[in-house]
Design an enzyme around this catalytic site. Structure first.
Site, short mmCIF file in Angstrom:
data_model
loop_
_atom_site.label_atom_id
_atom_site.label_comp_id
_atom_site.label_asym_id
_atom_site.label_seq_id
_atom_site.Cartn_x
_atom_site.Cartn_y
_atom_site.Cartn_z
N LYS A 105 50.43 41.74 44.23
CA LYS A 105 49.84 43.14 42.91
C LYS A 105 50.84 44.03 42.69
O LYS A 105 51.90 43.65 41.14
CB LYS A 105 48.48 42.79 43.12
CG LYS A 105 47.83 40.97 42.19
CD LYS A 105 46.36 41.21 41.72
CE LYS A 105 45.60 40.01 41.74
NZ LYS A 105 44.26 40.63 41.01
N ASP B 158 42.66 40.70 34.71
CA ASP B 158 42.06 40.86 36.04
C ASP B 158 40.56 41.30 34.61
O ASP B 158 39.38 41.44 34.94
CB ASP B 158 42.15 41.63 37.14
CG ASP B 158 42.46 40.82 37.96
OD1 ASP B 158 42.53 39.56 38.13
OD2 ASP B 158 43.12 41.22 38.95
P1 NDP Z 1 43.59 46.22 47.22
O1 NDP Z 1 43.92 46.32 48.65
O2 NDP Z 1 43.93 47.06 45.37
O3 NDP Z 1 42.30 48.02 46.69
C1 NDP Z 1 41.28 47.16 47.68
C2 NDP Z 1 39.73 48.93 47.52
O4 NDP Z 1 38.91 48.13 49.02
C3 NDP Z 1 40.71 50.23 47.77
O5 NDP Z 1 39.76 51.70 46.19
C4 NDP Z 1 40.06 50.96 49.38
O6 NDP Z 1 39.80 52.04 48.66
C5 NDP Z 1 38.72 49.98 48.78
N1 NDP Z 1 38.61 49.64 50.73
C6 NDP Z 1 39.13 48.69 51.28
N2 NDP Z 1 38.52 49.09 52.49
C7 NDP Z 1 37.34 50.32 52.39
C8 NDP Z 1 36.31 50.10 53.46
N3 NDP Z 1 36.03 50.15 54.67
N4 NDP Z 1 35.19 51.03 52.53
C9 NDP Z 1 35.43 51.52 50.94
N5 NDP Z 1 36.94 51.17 50.47
C10 NDP Z 1 37.46 50.39 50.76
O7 NDP Z 1 42.80 45.28 46.27
P2 NDP Z 1 42.66 44.41 44.72
O8 NDP Z 1 42.07 45.72 43.78
O9 NDP Z 1 43.78 43.99 44.52
O10 NDP Z 1 41.13 43.68 44.95
C11 NDP Z 1 39.66 44.12 45.28
C12 NDP Z 1 38.97 43.29 45.55
O11 NDP Z 1 39.16 42.02 44.03
C13 NDP Z 1 39.17 42.17 46.80
O12 NDP Z 1 38.23 41.11 47.22
C14 NDP Z 1 39.66 40.50 45.54
O13 NDP Z 1 39.81 39.28 46.35
C15 NDP Z 1 38.75 40.62 44.84
N6 NDP Z 1 39.71 40.50 43.13
C16 NDP Z 1 38.64 39.24 42.63
C17 NDP Z 1 39.26 38.52 41.12
C18 NDP Z 1 38.15 37.79 40.24
O14 NDP Z 1 38.88 36.91 39.67
N7 NDP Z 1 37.50 37.16 41.22
C19 NDP Z 1 41.00 39.21 40.62
C20 NDP Z 1 41.07 40.73 41.39
C21 NDP Z 1 40.71 41.33 42.44
P3 NDP Z 1 40.97 53.36 49.58
O15 NDP Z 1 41.99 53.20 47.79
O16 NDP Z 1 40.52 54.06 49.89
O17 NDP Z 1 42.18 52.34 50.31
#
Ligand code: NDP
Length: 276
Positions: free
Chosen positions: A69, A106
């Protein structure tokens, strides 16, 4: 006979995406013939794959999901406000002059799922947003604009949460807290899990004290990736616990309308996916 218009979703992995099924179901509602397929591209191959799709295969529009993205936003020539605010794009559209426009559906999709499908009035809610990644950035703006009373953003890496709150720039309503403080920041009416923890096959360890007596908890993930968070929410006494399947269908509907100029009925498609 002319060739059907070409659409696709880019991701890595992407084989199990529901997007082709959703877009074909929408297209059937209007008798539109289209081809919508998955394109698996590793991050290093994404830009070339997009160029090939739009320039060589006459692609008209594409959805983009993890992990592309940010790259989709970067390679587009034009950006909507929603995409610019999120800094990411989940929709790429070929403009008549061949350039690419980036959009992010989104945040609007989550709000519509909460308000239209689940009947929630967000005004006056104290909301907690877990995560500050691409999806969270889109969602934060939309929750704010939908009128939540306060929005508390908590991210594992606090800098990203601070950047997001600063970008919205409404410190009286939108602020951040540290992840380690989750146990003593009180309770919320709406808790949105926008972390990718479930998708990564892991589970968050969250205190029950976050869940207010009439709280709605929402995981952006769906299927098995939402199980752990929804189980936590129910165990903590949440009034409702929803996964992101409705959001998925709604974000697809926004892309469909952008490409075809017609608004699909999302409910039958949502119900058919729910029954799978
Ligand atoms: P990103 O990779 O951009 O962001 C991931 C986020 O998760 C960050 O805030 C990261 O924190 C956090 N994170 C990852 N691992 C951990 C952990 N172990 N503990 C705490 N926080 C953690 O992903 P997206 O924002 O693109 O997607 C997020 C979720 O939303 C995904 O599961 C995706 O499938 C879902 N989604 C669903 C949609 C729908 O239409 N239903 C649409 C878009 C997304 P940090 O910054 O510290 O790394």
């Amino acid at each position: 006979m002319s060739r059907p218009s070409q659409f696709a979703v880019f991701g890595h992995p992407i084989a199990h995406s529901l997007s082709p099924r959703i877009h074909q179901a929408f297209a059937q509602q209007f008798g539109i013939a289209l081809t919508y397929r998955t394109i698996d591209a590793a991050p290093s191959a994404f830009a070339d794959a997009v160029r090939h799709f739009f320039n060589e295969e006459d692609g008209r529009g594409a959805n983009v999901t993890l992990p592309h993205k940010l790259s989709a936003f970067a390679l587009a020539d034009e950006h909507t406000q929603a995409a610019t605010r999120a800094g990411t794009a989940n929709v790429l559209t070929r403009l008549p002059d061949g350039r690419l426009a980036a959009h992010n559906t989104d945040g609007a999709a989550l709000v519509r799922d909460l308000t239209d499908r689940h009947g929630l009035d967000l005004r006056g809610h104290d909301a907690l947003l877990l995560g500050a990644g691409g999806a969270a950035r889109a969602v934060a703006w939309s929750l704010f604009e939908a009128g939540v009373q306060t929005l508390t953003i908590v991210n594992r890496s606090p800098e990203a949460a601070d950047q997001l709150a600063d970008a919205i720039g409404e410190p009286a309503r939108v602020h951040t807290r540290y992840w380690d403080d989750l146990g003593n920041i009180g309770s919320f009416d709406l808790i949105v899990n926008a972390t990718s923890v479930g998708t990564l096959g892991q589970a968050l360890s969250l205190p029950f004290s976050l869940v207010g007596s009439r709280a709605v908890c929402y995981d952006l993930g769906y299927g098995t990736s939402a199980f752990a968070f929804l189980a936590w929410a129910r165990a903590a006494g949440a009034l409702h616990a929803y996964d992101g399947l409705g959001m998925l269908v709604e974000q697809a509907a926004d892309a469909f309308e952008l490409w075809h100029g017609k608004r699909p009925d999302t409910e039958p498609v949502y119900q058919s996916l729910r029954a799978l």
